[in-house]
Design a protein around this motif. Structure first.
Motif, mmCIF file in Angstrom:
data_model
loop_
_atom_site.group_PDB
_atom_site.id
_atom_site.type_symbol
_atom_site.label_atom_id
_atom_site.label_comp_id
_atom_site.label_asym_id
_atom_site.label_seq_id
_atom_site.Cartn_x
_atom_site.Cartn_y
_atom_site.Cartn_z
ATOM 1 N N GLU A 130 0.819 -1.218 0.000
ATOM 2 C CA GLU A 130 0.000 0.000 0.000
ATOM 3 C C GLU A 130 0.855 1.271 0.000
ATOM 4 O O GLU A 130 0.421 2.310 -0.503
ATOM 5 N N ILE A 131 2.039 1.204 0.581
ATOM 6 C CA ILE A 131 2.900 2.388 0.578
ATOM 7 C C ILE A 131 4.111 2.225 -0.328
ATOM 8 O O ILE A 131 4.804 3.196 -0.620
ATOM 9 N N ALA A 132 4.360 1.013 -0.788
ATOM 10 C CA ALA A 132 5.505 0.791 -1.678
ATOM 11 C C ALA A 132 5.351 1.609 -2.962
ATOM 12 O O ALA A 132 6.333 2.132 -3.502
ATOM 13 N N ASP A 133 4.115 1.726 -3.438
ATOM 14 C CA ASP A 133 3.864 2.505 -4.658
ATOM 15 C C ASP A 133 3.881 4.006 -4.415
ATOM 16 O O ASP A 133 3.752 4.789 -5.351
ATOM 17 N N LYS A 134 4.004 4.399 -3.155
ATOM 18 C CA LYS A 134 3.987 5.819 -2.805
ATOM 19 C C LYS A 134 5.339 6.270 -2.260
ATOM 20 O O LYS A 134 5.427 7.256 -1.529
ATOM 21 N N ARG A 135 6.390 5.580 -2.629
ATOM 22 C CA ARG A 135 7.704 5.851 -2.026
ATOM 23 C C ARG A 135 8.205 7.261 -2.305
ATOM 24 O O ARG A 135 9.010 7.796 -1.542
ATOM 25 N N LYS A 136 7.707 7.876 -3.389
ATOM 26 C CA LYS A 136 8.142 9.239 -3.708
ATOM 27 C C LYS A 136 7.191 10.294 -3.149
ATOM 28 O O LYS A 136 7.447 11.488 -3.283
#
Length: 244
Positions: A130-136
């Motif tokens: 869920e947060i891996a795709d939001k690393r930036k």
């Protein structure tokens, strides 16, 4: 079931601690095996958070001992305990809102060799797609549940031998509580021990091996999590009755 000496990862022995002249913990003893999940229960003010703070070096202790991996933690601060593999995810801890998800994790492993940092971060993020795709993305742009996942991931970059989670469900929707506790279960299966402080008793017990309950700064219950009489024992412990 008695724990053999060779199995013990964390051994808290007759611990006394508190805040200044105010004693909170009175002879607390507990043990955790490697790869075991243990729930620490008790009413508000029982001393649960104080115990975790004392174990992780955030709070000094005036009596007893804490042995982790066969070595006493007396005099050790949070940095030393974390380096030893004991990681404390603090209740209500907030992320750095103006830093990206990746940078939040990078800060958590600042003292590791540079060549290890990226792999540790990717490993931690693998538990939380869920947060891996939001690393930036900035930490402040995440939902409350995603921020809690990031806080846990900050602990995971340390590859802990023991992960202590203090009220990870606080303020989360039930589906997100299940998600965070599922990760705790995954860690247990890979050999990481977990000490879980949680008010949601049924959820805490689902994946636990054993349970301790505190009341008035003392251990009033120690039991296998699957004990059929456990609900009654917990109810008695919460009302301040010592359970034999």
């Amino acid at each position: 079931m008695p724990i053999s000496e060779s199995d013990i990862l964390l051994d808290v022995r007759a611990l006394e601690s508190g805040y200044g002249k105010i004693g909170v913990l009175h002879g607390v003893s507990l043990q955790i095996r490697a790869g075991e999940m243990v729930s620490l229960l008790g009413p508000n003010g029982a001393g649960k958070t104080t115990l975790l703070r004392a174990i992780s070096g955030l709070l000094p202790w005036s009596g007893g001992d804490i042995v982790f991996g066969g070595r006493s933690l007396k005099g050790a601060g949070p940095r030393e305990t974390a380096r030893a593999g004991l990681v404390h995810v603090i209740e209500g801890h907030r992320v750095f809102t103006q830093q990206t998800v990746f940078d939040n994790l990078l800060l958590a492993c600042y003292d590791l060799p540079r060549r290890e940092r990226d792999s540790r971060i990717e490993e931690a993020l693998s538990y939380f797609p869920e947060i891996a795709d939001k690393r930036k993305n900035l930490g402040g742009s995440l939902s409350g549940g995603q921020q809690q996942m990031l806080v846990v991931a900050q602990g995971l970059v340390r590859r802990p031998r023991l992960l202590m989670l203090d009220e990870p469900s606080a303020g989360l929707a039930p589906v997100l509580v299940d998600r965070v506790l599922a990760v705790a279960g995954e860690l247990r299966r890979t050999g990481t021990a977990v000490l879980l402080v949680e008010q949601l008793v049924e959820k805490a017990l689902e994946g636990s091996d054993r349970v301790y309950a505190l009341a008035g700064g003392r251990v009033v219950l120690e039991s296998e999590a699957g004990s059929p009489d456990l609900p009654r024992q917990i109810e008695q412990a919460y009302f301040g009755h010592v359970v034999g």
